[in-house]
Every structure is written in structure tokens, then in C-alpha cells.
Design a protein around this motif. Structure first.
Motif, mmCIF file in Angstrom:
data_model
loop_
_atom_site.group_PDB
_atom_site.id
_atom_site.type_symbol
_atom_site.label_atom_id
_atom_site.label_comp_id
_atom_site.label_asym_id
_atom_site.label_seq_id
_atom_site.Cartn_x
_atom_site.Cartn_y
_atom_site.Cartn_z
ATOM 1 N N ALA A 191 -56.599 -17.608 47.921
ATOM 2 C CA ALA A 191 -55.296 -16.841 48.173
ATOM 3 C C ALA A 191 -53.886 -17.151 47.194
ATOM 4 O O ALA A 191 -53.830 -18.654 47.261
ATOM 5 C CB ALA A 191 -54.748 -18.478 49.764
ATOM 6 N N GLY A 194 -54.964 -9.640 46.525
ATOM 7 C CA GLY A 194 -55.345 -8.299 47.390
ATOM 8 C C GLY A 194 -55.884 -7.054 46.959
ATOM 9 O O GLY A 194 -56.034 -6.465 47.330
ATOM 10 N N ASP A 226 -53.776 -0.235 51.728
ATOM 11 C CA ASP A 226 -53.111 -1.733 51.923
ATOM 12 C C ASP A 226 -51.500 -2.006 52.053
ATOM 13 O O ASP A 226 -50.846 -0.843 52.015
ATOM 14 C CB ASP A 226 -53.374 -1.720 50.739
ATOM 15 C CG ASP A 226 -53.510 -3.271 50.121
ATOM 16 O OD1 ASP A 226 -54.005 -4.023 50.777
ATOM 17 O OD2 ASP A 226 -53.001 -3.790 49.626
ATOM 18 N N ARG A 276 -48.428 -11.977 65.152
ATOM 19 C CA ARG A 276 -49.389 -12.481 64.415
ATOM 20 C C ARG A 276 -50.046 -13.612 64.683
ATOM 21 O O ARG A 276 -51.785 -13.608 64.753
ATOM 22 C CB ARG A 276 -48.875 -13.366 63.426
ATOM 23 C CG ARG A 276 -49.225 -13.709 62.340
ATOM 24 C CD ARG A 276 -49.032 -14.058 60.511
ATOM 25 N NE ARG A 276 -49.814 -14.720 59.739
ATOM 26 C CZ ARG A 276 -49.726 -14.634 58.820
ATOM 27 N NH1 ARG A 276 -48.505 -13.579 58.349
ATOM 28 N NH2 ARG A 276 -50.320 -14.314 57.443
ATOM 29 N N THR A 280 -63.224 -13.031 56.376
ATOM 30 C CA THR A 280 -63.539 -11.276 56.496
ATOM 31 C C THR A 280 -64.149 -11.403 57.609
ATOM 32 O O THR A 280 -65.133 -11.296 57.677
ATOM 33 C CB THR A 280 -63.562 -10.985 54.933
ATOM 34 O OG1 THR A 280 -62.334 -11.505 54.092
ATOM 35 C CG2 THR A 280 -62.988 -9.077 55.473
ATOM 36 N N HIS A 300 -53.720 -8.028 56.291
ATOM 37 C CA HIS A 300 -53.900 -9.704 56.254
ATOM 38 C C HIS A 300 -53.214 -9.806 57.608
ATOM 39 O O HIS A 300 -52.960 -9.017 58.559
ATOM 40 C CB HIS A 300 -52.763 -10.379 55.129
ATOM 41 C CG HIS A 300 -51.953 -10.014 55.356
ATOM 42 N ND1 HIS A 300 -50.651 -9.971 55.930
ATOM 43 C CD2 HIS A 300 -50.931 -10.010 53.540
ATOM 44 C CE1 HIS A 300 -49.573 -9.463 55.572
ATOM 45 N NE2 HIS A 300 -49.626 -9.753 54.196
ATOM 46 N N ALA A 301 -53.194 -10.764 58.388
ATOM 47 C CA ALA A 301 -53.075 -11.013 60.065
ATOM 48 C C ALA A 301 -51.284 -10.489 60.032
ATOM 49 O O ALA A 301 -51.481 -9.895 61.778
ATOM 50 C CB ALA A 301 -52.917 -12.597 60.293
ATOM 51 N N LYS A 325 -58.435 -9.120 56.904
ATOM 52 C CA LYS A 325 -58.467 -10.920 55.215
ATOM 53 C C LYS A 325 -58.267 -11.689 56.234
ATOM 54 O O LYS A 325 -57.245 -11.818 56.863
ATOM 55 C CB LYS A 325 -57.885 -9.676 54.016
ATOM 56 C CG LYS A 325 -58.024 -8.820 53.610
ATOM 57 C CD LYS A 325 -57.188 -8.474 52.841
ATOM 58 C CE LYS A 325 -55.884 -8.088 52.722
ATOM 59 N NZ LYS A 325 -54.794 -7.730 51.721
ATOM 60 N N GLY A 326 -58.367 -12.458 55.466
ATOM 61 C CA GLY A 326 -57.844 -13.982 55.795
ATOM 62 C C GLY A 326 -58.893 -15.138 55.210
ATOM 63 O O GLY A 326 -59.866 -14.634 54.096
ATOM 64 N N GLU A 334 -54.052 -14.075 64.229
ATOM 65 C CA GLU A 334 -55.313 -15.421 64.419
ATOM 66 C C GLU A 334 -55.654 -15.684 64.942
ATOM 67 O O GLU A 334 -56.770 -16.220 64.896
ATOM 68 C CB GLU A 334 -53.617 -16.311 63.449
ATOM 69 C CG GLU A 334 -53.231 -15.494 61.610
ATOM 70 C CD GLU A 334 -51.319 -16.430 61.730
ATOM 71 O OE1 GLU A 334 -51.567 -16.983 62.764
ATOM 72 O OE2 GLU A 334 -51.467 -16.609 60.863
ATOM 73 N N THR A 358 -56.954 -2.038 55.109
ATOM 74 C CA THR A 358 -57.130 -3.923 54.168
ATOM 75 C C THR A 358 -55.776 -5.178 54.388
ATOM 76 O O THR A 358 -55.532 -5.263 53.740
ATOM 77 C CB THR A 358 -57.488 -3.884 52.463
ATOM 78 O OG1 THR A 358 -56.170 -3.634 52.316
ATOM 79 C CG2 THR A 358 -58.580 -2.985 51.983
#
Length: 301
Positions: A231, A236, A144, A182, A211, A170-171, A207-208, A186, A168
Motif C-alpha cells: 500500500a 498499482g 488502470d 465506495r 485481491t 481499487h475500491a 485490488k485491496g 469495500e 485493475t
């Protein structure tokens, strides 16, 4: 059917077809030990959030590894945990070279390992991640946050674990892993997840707001999202902790990812109903997890 053309929606009904391992007859040993390597001098709470989530997901035992100066506080916050003090270097941060020596034997005894939540970004965390991945442990890993940065440059170490790694990102973390912008991630998060899963031979939890989960064979899962309230700082860390707790119990990596994403998202939905759509705290999410697991199993959800 060609690779990656089927997308499975993650619902309670889907997960009832993928039951979690039983409780081991009440034995904490049977439910496994989760090793959570997380936190930093600035973000010691990440280890607490992830560790608590691992226990709430049913792990039998918990070890939290954190910088020595913050370890006593973490131990008081999570009295159920065995706390491993990691050697400190400059500024109170973990000395990652010495930390590897401390942690490698513990990874061999753990049923599942999480690394990266709340840790400092940069080469020291990358080096520690690589050292543990290349170690002798057969346990599955959850990677992570800072442990994902530059991971595709060390793809061989991940691939050598034969699908026993869950990441895991995120963008932004995915973009740094793949070496792209990025905006590109996205624009098509599923494509990014598929690329990373193929390169790393790992289960990818992209993640977003929604998912996407992709496994090394191209199997694809989708979760529509648990709401805007998720969020929030520390959310996370909780997700990563739920997944490592499920892995410790013996759940397969792809199924642990699917269950973890669902439990995390549905915990957000429940808190949105009881507290309001935004403003609930990440620390409140783990407490919803045991009831959600029961409700899925009993068909009440």
C-alpha cells in the motif's frame, strides 16, 4: 457446478499448472511489444514504473507514450524503451484528441496495451480510452486508474473486445465505475468484481488487502495479499505493468491477471523480508519479478 461457485486460490503451485509462454528462442519479437500509455505532468513516474515492470515481466519490447514535455526524462529513466511524445494541451497535459491519432496506429502494432496509470482523471482520459478501445487493434488492453472511471457507461466498447480487456480498480475506482458508494464495494469486493465482469465482459482485478479476480465467464481467483508494504505510491502502476508485460508475451488475460497479482504480491513479501514490512518503494518491486518467475517454474517457491 453453478457459475462463480469455485474460487481458485492463487499460489505458486496453482501457477505451475498455468505455465507462462516460453521465451521464444531468445527473440524479443516473439515476446511481444508492450505499449504503455501512462503518466501526466504531475505523475510522470507512473509510465516509468509501469514500463519497467512490463520489461521485468518479460515483454520483448517497450513503447512508453507520455506528454511531450516529460518524454525525454522518461526516456532517460528507461533507456530500453522507445518513447512516443504525445501532443500537449493546456497546462502541459496530453491533448487527448490529437493523442488518439498518434496512438491508434501504434495499438495495431502492439502485442498488448496499457492505458491510464498516472493519467489525469476526467472526460479527456475517458474519451481517449474509448477511442482506443473502439479502434482496430486486436491487442489485449489493461485499463488502470483514470481509464476505469465511468467505464461501465461505455460497456459496449469493452464487451466488443471479447474478453481481451483487464481492469485493475481499487475500491474507489470500482465505485465510480459501477456508480455506487465506495463503502458498498469495500463491504463485498467479490460481488463488485462479479458485477463489473458481467457488465463489461472483462477480466476484473479487484485490488485491496486481498485481491479478487473474476473473468467474463464467472471464473474466480483469490490472492490473500502480499502485505501492508504494497500500500504505497506507485504500487498499482507496477501491477498494471506486470500484467501488460505478461499479455505481450501471449499469456491469456485471466492467467496474466493471476500471475501478475501473485508476482506483485510475492515481490512485496520478499522486500518485506529484506527491507522491513513497510517503507520499501514501488520502484523496487519490478526487480524481484524475474527471480520469482524462475522460482515458480523450478518449484523453488
Amino acid at each position: 457446478m453453478t457459475r462463480g461457485t469455485i474460487v481458485r486460490e492463487i499460489t505458486a503451485e496453482t501457477l505451475r499448472g498455468l505455465p507462462l509462454p516460453d521465451s521464444g528462442g531468445g527473440s524479443k519479437e516473439a515476446r511481444g511489444s508492450a505499449l504503455v500509455i501512462a503518466g501526466s505532468v504531475e505523475v510522470p513516474g507512473a509510465a516509468i514504473l509501469a514500463g519497467t515492470a512490463a520489461l521485468r515481466a518479460g515483454a520483448g519490447k517497450l513503447q512508453m507514450s507520455i506528454a511531450a514535455g516529460t518524454a525525454p526524462h522518461a526516456g532517460l529513466a528507461v533507456p530500453e524503451a522507445l518513447v512516443v511524445r504525445l501532443p500537449e494541451g493546456e497546462g502541459g497535459h496530453v491533448d487527448h484528441g490529437q493523442a488518439a491519432e498518434v496512438l491508434l496506429p501504434r495499438t495495431e502494432r502492439a502485442a498488448a496495451v496499457l492505458i491510464g496509470a498516472g493519467m489525469s482523471s476526467g472526460e479527456p482520459t475517458r474519451a481517449l480510452t474509448a477511442a482506443l478501445l473502439e479502434g482496430p487493434s486486436e491487442a489485449p488492453f489493461v485499463l488502470d486508474a483514470a481509464s476505469i472511471d465511468g467505464l461501465c457507461e461505455k460497456a459496449q466498447a469493452v464487451r466488443a473486445r471479447a474478453g481481451r480487456v483487464v481492469i485493475t480498480p481499487h475500491a474507489g475506482e470500482m465505485a465510480r465505475c459501477l456508480g455506487c458508494e465506495r463503502d458498498a464495494v469495500e463491504a463485498d469486493p467479490l460481488a463488485a468484481a462479479r458485477k463489473a465482469a458481467d457488465m463489461l465482459g472483462a477480466v476484473v482485478v479487484m485490488k485491496g488487502a486481498e485481491t479478487w479476480i473474476v473473468d467474463p465467464a464467472g471464473g474466480t481467483w483469490h490472492y490473500a495479499g502480499g502485505g501492508a508494504g504494497l500500500a504505497t505510491s506507485g504500487s498499482g502502476d507496477v501491477l498494471a505493468g506486470i500484467i501488460v508485460g505478461l499479455l505481450a508475451r501471449g499469456t491469456t488475460p485471466a492467467e496474466a491477471a493471476a500471475w501478475g497479482v501473485f508476482l506483485h504480491g510475492e515481490a512485496g513479501r520478499r522486500l518485506a523480508r529484506s527491507c522491513g514490512p513497510i517503507g520499501f518503494l514501488a520502484r523496487e518491486l519490478p526487480g524481484e519479478v524475474p527471480g520469482l518467475m524462475r522460482d515458480v517454474a523450478e518449484g523453488a517457491l
